[in-house]
Design a protein around this motif. Structure first.
Motif, short mmCIF file in Angstrom:
data_model
loop_
_atom_site.label_atom_id
_atom_site.label_comp_id
_atom_site.label_asym_id
_atom_site.label_seq_id
_atom_site.Cartn_x
_atom_site.Cartn_y
_atom_site.Cartn_z
N GLU A 244 114.20 126.47 -0.15
CA GLU A 244 114.63 125.11 -0.37
C GLU A 244 114.12 124.22 0.44
OE1 GLU A 244 115.55 122.71 -3.42
OE2 GLU A 244 115.33 125.04 -3.52
N ASP A 245 114.39 124.55 1.98
CA ASP A 245 113.96 123.66 3.23
C ASP A 245 112.60 123.32 3.07
OD1 ASP A 245 116.54 123.86 3.94
OD2 ASP A 245 116.21 125.25 5.67
N LEU A 246 111.68 124.52 2.92
CA LEU A 246 110.29 124.26 2.98
C LEU A 246 109.97 123.26 1.60
CD1 LEU A 246 108.85 127.77 3.48
CD2 LEU A 246 109.16 125.96 5.04
N LYS A 247 110.67 123.41 0.43
CA LYS A 247 110.05 122.48 -0.55
C LYS A 247 110.65 121.27 -0.04
CE LYS A 247 111.61 125.19 -4.45
NZ LYS A 247 112.29 125.18 -5.67
N LEU A 248 111.80 120.93 0.49
CA LEU A 248 112.01 119.43 0.82
C LEU A 248 111.37 118.87 1.93
CD1 LEU A 248 116.13 119.98 0.97
CD2 LEU A 248 114.75 118.56 -0.44
N ASP A 249 110.82 119.84 2.94
CA ASP A 249 109.70 119.59 3.99
C ASP A 249 108.66 118.93 3.36
OD1 ASP A 249 111.61 120.00 6.02
OD2 ASP A 249 110.49 121.80 6.55
N GLU A 250 108.15 119.62 2.33
CA GLU A 250 107.11 119.27 1.70
C GLU A 250 107.05 117.80 0.80
OE1 GLU A 250 104.01 121.89 -1.07
OE2 GLU A 250 105.40 123.09 0.41
N MET A 251 108.29 117.98 0.19
CA MET A 251 108.50 116.44 -0.62
C MET A 251 108.50 115.53 0.56
SD MET A 251 111.83 115.53 -2.73
CE MET A 251 112.74 115.16 -1.10
N GLU A 252 109.31 115.67 1.40
CA GLU A 252 109.39 114.51 2.67
C GLU A 252 108.07 113.92 3.20
OE1 GLU A 252 112.19 115.22 5.51
OE2 GLU A 252 113.83 115.33 4.26
N LYS A 253 107.14 114.92 3.49
CA LYS A 253 105.93 114.65 3.96
C LYS A 253 105.06 113.92 2.64
CE LYS A 253 105.19 118.58 6.94
NZ LYS A 253 104.99 119.91 6.59
N GLY A 254 105.16 114.32 1.43
CA GLY A 254 104.61 113.66 0.52
C GLY A 254 105.07 112.35 0.32
N VAL A 255 106.32 111.89 0.27
CA VAL A 255 106.88 110.60 0.34
C VAL A 255 106.59 109.64 1.59
CG1 VAL A 255 108.97 109.35 0.28
CG2 VAL A 255 108.85 111.40 -1.00
N GLU A 256 106.36 110.28 2.74
CA GLU A 256 106.07 109.70 3.81
C GLU A 256 104.84 109.05 3.59
OE1 GLU A 256 107.14 112.06 7.23
OE2 GLU A 256 105.89 110.63 8.60
N SER A 257 103.71 110.01 3.14
CA SER A 257 102.45 109.50 3.16
C SER A 257 102.43 108.53 1.94
CB SER A 257 101.63 110.99 2.89
OG SER A 257 100.69 110.55 1.57
N LEU A 258 102.99 108.60 1.05
CA LEU A 258 102.94 107.38 0.09
C LEU A 258 103.34 105.92 0.47
CD1 LEU A 258 104.43 109.16 -3.16
CD2 LEU A 258 102.16 108.31 -2.91
N VAL A 259 104.61 106.14 1.40
CA VAL A 259 105.14 104.99 2.03
C VAL A 259 104.03 104.24 3.02
CG1 VAL A 259 106.84 104.20 3.85
CG2 VAL A 259 107.38 105.68 1.90
N ASN A 260 103.42 105.53 3.63
CA ASN A 260 102.35 104.84 4.63
C ASN A 260 101.26 104.19 3.96
OD1 ASN A 260 103.83 105.95 6.83
ND2 ASN A 260 102.52 107.95 6.91
#
Ligand code: SF4
Ligand code: SF4
Length: 181
Positions: free
Chosen positions: A147-163
């Motif tokens: 689950e932690d890995l999934k969340l990490d991956e999701m956070e990276k995706g959202v961060e890249s969209l925000v950027n």
């Protein structure tokens, strides 16, 4: 999306209050192991495990140092068990402003149990090895961190969209989606 399956080793020391007789060997070996140089001195005040004791009430409670707490608790809990009543802070593992426990006596630095991190690794934490009454029992278990890995991956995706699009546009898009669901 393929999710990488990983586990982490969780290390635990189980404390059996009925078996502790207050010998304080755990404090001696912990402070000696963490002395500089190693084993050059032993001073229980430098130990990452401390014995809360009230011999006239037959209370011997080994407590391992946890994380530092920057503020005192607003409310406190009193524990009673088998006719024994423990001090409000007795079971707390934190170094905090309201007491001197788990603070290095000279520098005031906070002490945290590191499960005797060592290279090469120890077979078992030293306080466990030195507790001849088996009041401290070492356990290891593997826990999935999928689950932690999934969340990490999701956070990276959202961060890249925000950027790419900016925080406001992403927040507006999420608000629109949540209105539809
Ligand atoms: S070594 Fe074991 S019996 Fe002795 S004080 Fe520590 S926890 Fe208690
Ligand atoms: S596990 Fe090691 S570092 Fe932690 S309290 Fe026991 S002897 Fe000290």
């Amino acid at each position: 999306m393929a999710v990488e399956k990983k586990t982490k080793t969780v290390k635990t020391i189980k404390v059996d209050l009925d078996k502790c007789n207050g010998c304080r060997s755990c404090e001696v070996i912990c402070s000696a192991f963490h002395a500089a140089p190693k084993y050059s001195s032993n001073n229980p005040a430098r130990s990452r495990i401390r014995l809360v004791q009230e011999p006239h009430k037959d209370i011997y409670l080994p407590v391992l140092a946890g994380e530092y707490a920057p503020a005192e608790c607003a409310g406190r809990v009193k524990y009673a068990d088998g006719g024994k009543e423990y001090d409000e802070c007795a079971f707390c593992r934190a170094a905090c402003p309201s007491r001197d426990l788990f603070k290095e006596p000279d520098s005031g630095l906070f002490l945290t149990c590191d499960m005797c991190e060592s290279d090469p690794p120890l077979e078992k934490p030293l306080c466990v090895q030195w507790c001849l009454n088996d009041a401290l029992v070492y356990e290891e278990r593997e826990e999935a961190v999928e689950e932690d890995l999934k969340l990490d991956e999701m956070e990276k995706g959202v961060e890249s969209l925000v950027n790419t699009y900016g925080l406001q546009r992403i927040a507006d898009a999420i608000a629109r989606i949540s209105r539809k669901t």
